[in-house]
Design a protein around this motif. Structure first.
Motif, PDB file in Angstrom:
ATOM      1  N   SER A 210      44.308  12.143  -0.306  1.00  0.00           N
ATOM      2  CA  SER A 210      43.479  11.960   0.863  1.00  0.00           C
ATOM      3  C   SER A 210      41.966  12.943   0.797  1.00  0.00           C
ATOM      4  O   SER A 210      40.912  12.166   1.260  1.00  0.00           O
ATOM      5  CB  SER A 210      44.118  12.382   2.216  1.00  0.00           C
ATOM      6  N   ASP A 211      42.080  13.922   0.350  1.00  0.00           N
ATOM      7  CA  ASP A 211      40.855  14.685   0.286  1.00  0.00           C
ATOM      8  C   ASP A 211      40.131  14.078  -0.802  1.00  0.00           C
ATOM      9  O   ASP A 211      38.785  14.208  -0.685  1.00  0.00           O
ATOM     10  CB  ASP A 211      41.319  16.240  -0.208  1.00  0.00           C
ATOM     11  N   SER A 212      40.610  13.686  -1.702  1.00  0.00           N
ATOM     12  CA  SER A 212      39.737  13.238  -2.928  1.00  0.00           C
ATOM     13  C   SER A 212      38.943  11.724  -2.342  1.00  0.00           C
ATOM     14  O   SER A 212      37.769  11.600  -2.514  1.00  0.00           O
ATOM     15  CB  SER A 212      40.410  12.638  -4.126  1.00  0.00           C
TER      16      SER A 212
ATOM     17  N   HIS B  54      44.025  22.662   0.410  1.00  0.00           N
ATOM     18  CA  HIS B  54      43.016  21.773   0.647  1.00  0.00           C
ATOM     19  C   HIS B  54      41.602  22.472  -0.128  1.00  0.00           C
ATOM     20  O   HIS B  54      40.621  22.850   0.949  1.00  0.00           O
ATOM     21  CB  HIS B  54      42.750  21.723   2.189  1.00  0.00           C
TER      22      HIS B  54
ATOM     23  N   LYS C  42      38.097  11.494   0.777  1.00  0.00           N
ATOM     24  CA  LYS C  42      37.067  11.795   1.888  1.00  0.00           C
ATOM     25  C   LYS C  42      35.777  12.195   1.078  1.00  0.00           C
ATOM     26  O   LYS C  42      34.889  11.857   1.542  1.00  0.00           O
ATOM     27  CB  LYS C  42      37.662  12.900   2.489  1.00  0.00           C
ATOM     28  N   LEU C  43      36.214  12.759   0.017  1.00  0.00           N
ATOM     29  CA  LEU C  43      34.825  13.141  -0.794  1.00  0.00           C
ATOM     30  C   LEU C  43      34.244  12.299  -1.767  1.00  0.00           C
ATOM     31  O   LEU C  43      33.486  12.580  -3.028  1.00  0.00           O
ATOM     32  CB  LEU C  43      35.132  14.495  -1.470  1.00  0.00           C
TER      33      LEU C  43
ATOM     34  N   PHE D 238      39.572  21.326  -1.944  1.00  0.00           N
ATOM     35  CA  PHE D 238      38.233  20.352  -1.806  1.00  0.00           C
ATOM     36  C   PHE D 238      37.305  20.596  -0.257  1.00  0.00           C
ATOM     37  O   PHE D 238      36.194  20.602  -0.441  1.00  0.00           O
ATOM     38  CB  PHE D 238      38.657  19.152  -2.113  1.00  0.00           C
ATOM     39  N   THR D 239      38.279  20.532   0.670  1.00  0.00           N
ATOM     40  CA  THR D 239      37.722  20.448   1.936  1.00  0.00           C
ATOM     41  C   THR D 239      37.469  21.775   2.768  1.00  0.00           C
ATOM     42  O   THR D 239      37.048  21.972   3.734  1.00  0.00           O
ATOM     43  CB  THR D 239      38.230  19.522   2.892  1.00  0.00           C
ATOM     44  N   ASN D 240      37.878  22.725   2.416  1.00  0.00           N
ATOM     45  CA  ASN D 240      37.862  24.073   2.764  1.00  0.00           C
ATOM     46  C   ASN D 240      37.408  25.222   2.068  1.00  0.00           C
ATOM     47  O   ASN D 240      37.969  26.249   1.916  1.00  0.00           O
ATOM     48  CB  ASN D 240      39.371  24.404   3.130  1.00  0.00           C
ATOM     49  N   THR D 241      36.572  24.716   1.138  1.00  0.00           N
ATOM     50  CA  THR D 241      36.188  25.793   0.259  1.00  0.00           C
ATOM     51  C   THR D 241      35.202  27.016   0.699  1.00  0.00           C
ATOM     52  O   THR D 241      35.668  28.222   0.231  1.00  0.00           O
ATOM     53  CB  THR D 241      34.943  25.102  -0.733  1.00  0.00           C
TER      54      THR D 241
ATOM     55  N   ASP E 169      30.344  27.411  -1.680  1.00  0.00           N
ATOM     56  CA  ASP E 169      30.462  26.069  -2.357  1.00  0.00           C
ATOM     57  C   ASP E 169      30.855  26.358  -3.693  1.00  0.00           C
ATOM     58  O   ASP E 169      30.535  27.149  -4.536  1.00  0.00           O
ATOM     59  CB  ASP E 169      29.103  25.216  -2.058  1.00  0.00           C
TER      60      ASP E 169
ATOM     61  N   LEU F 170      33.457  20.947  -7.614  1.00  0.00           N
ATOM     62  CA  LEU F 170      34.431  19.937  -7.349  1.00  0.00           C
ATOM     63  C   LEU F 170      34.697  19.119  -8.561  1.00  0.00           C
ATOM     64  O   LEU F 170      33.794  18.772  -9.263  1.00  0.00           O
ATOM     65  CB  LEU F 170      34.651  18.945  -6.023  1.00  0.00           C
TER      66      LEU F 170
END
Length: 244
Positions: free
Chosen positions: A183-185, A147, A187-188, A149-152, A159, A162
């Motif tokens: 799913s992560d893509s 993860h 979300k962002l 993307f969401t756990n940078t 940061d 992405l």
């Protein structure tokens, strides 16, 4: 420490407008802004991606082979021509324009110097995907998804920039579940391009390409097309920069 900022939304919004542009008629511009003839947004195929692949190419590479009928995802029914010996046959007449749209979008992202990430967890695809990403100067992630993307902040401490589009040669990851990067893509709001076999859900992909996603030769064919689209976008960018 160098901090990178997320630019996905701007590039995605600009590039998503590509498919709604019709070059056969001028755009209605209430501000009377002059239209630049060389503006990619004024063309429906500025990078000539439609010449990269034909229906015959897809058929020869066996893109029409789906899974057995019992594995069919109901959302894929609209892209299935029929079945033979309990094996679904994908309708390539629907695949081709969707593939052209995906390639066009990808070329526009490359033209705007976006970051492109190739992903897969399918073992046979890993060396092909990593080589394709390296050859066109982009990035690949083919290992266990942690993860990023969401756990940078936890993984990197700051940061990061992405990707502006993610390309999946296979939407599933062990143990036969949806790749978590999809799913992560979503979300962002990072656009995705993916080969979607008859057991996949195309609704979670921005640019789904209905196709066989298991055959190594076919995946190598698609990766070549993605590379050509990326390089076409980069070449147009170099031409524009050199003329300025």
């Amino acid at each position: 420490m160098v901090t990178f900022f997320l630019m996905t939304s701007n590039l995605a919004i600009i590039a998503l407008l590509v498919n709604s542009t019709d070059v056969t008629r001028p755009r209605n511009d209430n501000n009377n802004t002059p239209i630049t003839p060389d503006d990619p947004m004024n063309h429906d195929d500025y990078f000539n991606v439609r010449s990269m692949v034909t229906l015959e190419d897809l058929f020869k590479n066996r893109a029409h082979y789906g899974h057995v009928t019992g594995m069919r995802n109901p959302w894929m029914s609209q892209y299935i021509y029929g079945h033979r010996l309990d094996v679904d046959i994908i309708n390539l007449d629907k695949t081709l324009p969707m593939l052209h749209s995906a390639l066009n979008f990808l070329a526009h992202i490359a033209y705007r110097q976006g970051i492109i990430l190739f992903l897969t967890r399918y073992p046979a695809h890993v060396p092909l995907v990593e080589r394709a990403a390296r050859d066109c100067g982009e990035y690949a992630h083919c290992r266990t998804w942690d993860h990023p993307f969401t756990n940078t902040q936890t993984l990197f401490g700051y940061d990061i920039r992405l990707p502006d589009v993610c390309i999946f040669t296979h939407t599933l990851a062990p143990p036969n579940q949806l790749h978590p990067a999809i799913s992560d893509s979503n979300k962002l709001l990072i656009p995705t391009i993916a080969l979607c076999d008859t057991d996949c859900n195309p609704n979670v992909i921005t640019y789904p390409v209905p196709s066989n996603d298991d055959t190594t030769k076919l995946v190598e064919f698609y990766l070549t097309l993605f590379q050509q689209a990326i390089m076409a976008g980069k070449e147009k960018r170099r031409e524009k920069d050199s003329s300025n």
